[in-house]
Scaffold this active site. Structure first.
Site, PDB file in Angstrom:
ATOM      1  N   HIS A  12      26.226  -0.163  32.474  1.00 59.19           N
ATOM      2  CA  HIS A  12      25.989  -0.095  33.913  1.00 59.19           C
ATOM      3  C   HIS A  12      24.575   0.420  34.209  1.00 59.19           C
ATOM      4  CE1 HIS A  12      30.186  -0.898  34.822  1.00 59.19           C
ATOM      5  NE2 HIS A  12      30.542   0.041  33.969  1.00 59.19           N
ATOM      6  N   ARG A  37      17.329  -6.896  30.533  1.00 59.73           N
ATOM      7  CA  ARG A  37      16.196  -5.979  30.418  1.00 59.73           C
ATOM      8  C   ARG A  37      14.879  -6.746  30.508  1.00 59.73           C
ATOM      9  NH1 ARG A  37      17.718  -3.002  24.929  1.00 59.73           N
ATOM     10  NH2 ARG A  37      18.734  -5.005  24.520  1.00 59.73           N
ATOM     11  N   GLU A  63      21.474 -11.959  26.081  1.00 61.16           N
ATOM     12  CA  GLU A  63      20.099 -11.738  25.641  1.00 61.16           C
ATOM     13  C   GLU A  63      19.666 -12.787  24.623  1.00 61.16           C
ATOM     14  OE1 GLU A  63      20.162  -6.863  26.236  1.00 61.16           O
ATOM     15  OE2 GLU A  63      20.513  -7.717  24.251  1.00 61.16           O
TER      16      GLU A  63
END
Length: 374
Positions: free
Chosen positions: A21, A176, A273
């Site tokens: 989270h 990210r 990712e």
């Protein structure tokens, strides 16, 4: 609206709910800062504060944060508990009432209740990042980055009728920043394999997979999670096997993944990712919360699932090994002349292209733009 807007991120990360989270909220927060917005994280415990501090410290581009230092803050709520959000309501309502800045409340918690959202909505715009579809959330922006086939989209929209705006699908995956604008290189010959089981390896996948992949032409890059109980054994093996390379506490995961040609990964966020980078991958599962992502990627024909290590470990290991073999070499490769492209290389290029098309790594930026204009 505009660059003076303040975005409150209400989320947590600790030993009970892990770090996911906080990590994905930080990705959105970083994009918000780059758009000139102010960011304030509201957290409930010291564990969350420590984890967020580590995320800040490990960010590969600290200059971005330094430039935005006056626009970033962390506040610990005195009455908060990550699993009982309603008890913090009086404190949060007081905070929002006293704030005169245009603001948005970005919430990422599996424990949110309808009464919590109803109490906040008259005071502030609300964005909610959802995975579970527990109820029809009364919010201004609802984000769910599930892999959603066209046939399932009507059901998703029907489940979120109380939301003002919907961001549905993988275009809104808040990866990210290191996975944004990066793509793997598909080399003609497979030599480097990326292997990860996540934070732990309770079924000893890594040790067993090393026994399966005995072809020393492959370099095995194994990511060791902080709760991996086989760590000492793996390091002992690495001293004996020159083709075994171990990695721990990796801050720039994208760069490590980019050095590899194929991946074998436990299902979860890591699949998104790897998809953004375009690295052909096979998944496996070791926990119930990984089943949905493994199934979704397999159903669209992009990342096959080798199975569940808990129920049939030998079949999982064999399927993973077979995947590596099939993506590295097949009988037709032997017939390809030097001037032509081998079938296995062509297959990997095709998978790479489809992966990058599904997830382009810009989801956090798209969400930040919506928060700016909400």
């Amino acid at each position: 609206m505009g660059t003076n807007r303040l975005i409150y991120f209400r989320t947590d990360g600790n030993s009970q709910i892990a770090s996911g989270h906080l990590v994905r909220c930080f990705s959105v927060a970083l994009s918000c800062l780059q758009l000139g917005l102010k960011v304030c994280f509201l957290i409930s415990d010291e564990d969350s504060n420590d984890l967020l501090t580590r995320i800040l410290g490990s960010h590969p581009a600290p200059s971005v944060l330094n430039d935005c230092e006056n626009n970033f803050s962390i506040m610990r709520l005195k009455t908060a508990a990550f699993d009982h959000p309603d008890q913090e309501l009086p404190e949060v309502l007081s905070l929002l009432t006293s704030n005169t800045t245009s603001a948005v409340y970005f919430l990422d918690s599996y424990y949110v209740t309808e009464s919590y959202l109803q109490a906040l909505r008259p005071l502030i715009k609300i964005a909610y990042l959802d995975d579970l579809k527990l109820f029809d959330y009364p919010v201004d922006l609802l984000i769910n980055y599930d892999i959603i086939p066209d046939t399932a989209m009507p059901a998703y929209r029907a489940a979120y009728q109380n939301a003002g705006k919907l961001f549905l699908g993988t275009a809104y995956t808040p990866l990210r920043s290191q996975f944004q604008d990066k793509k793997a290189c598909i080399r003609k010959q497979v030599s480097h394999l990326f292997i990860t089981t996540g934070a732990s390896d309770p079924y000893h996948f890594c040790l067993k997979f090393i026994d399966k992949i005995i072809d020393s032409s492959f370099i095995l890059h194994i990511l060791i999670g902080k709760f991996n109980t086989d760590k000492e054994t793996l390091y002992r093996l690495a001293r004996e096997l020159p083709y075994l390379i171990l990695h721990e506490n990796v801050s720039d995961m994208a760069s490590l993944m980019q050095t590899c040609d194929l991946a074998v990964s436990a299902a979860g966020t890591t699949l998104y990712e790897l998809c953004a980078l375009g690295i052909p991958t096979i998944s496996f599962t070791i926990a119930d919360n990984q089943l949905s992502s493994a199934q979704a990627f397999e159903e669209i024909g992009l990342i096959p699932c080798a199975g569940d290590m808990r129920s049939n470990p030998e079949a999982v290991l064999q399927s993973a090994a077979d995947f590596v073999t099939s993506m590295s070499y097949n009988a037709k490769d032997k017939l390809a002349d030097a001037a032509s492209l081998s079938p296995s290389y062509t297959k990997r290029v095709s998978v790479h292209t489809r992966m990058c098309h599904l997830i382009d790594g810009k989801g956090a930026y798209r969400i930040a733009l919506a928060l700016k204009s909400l």
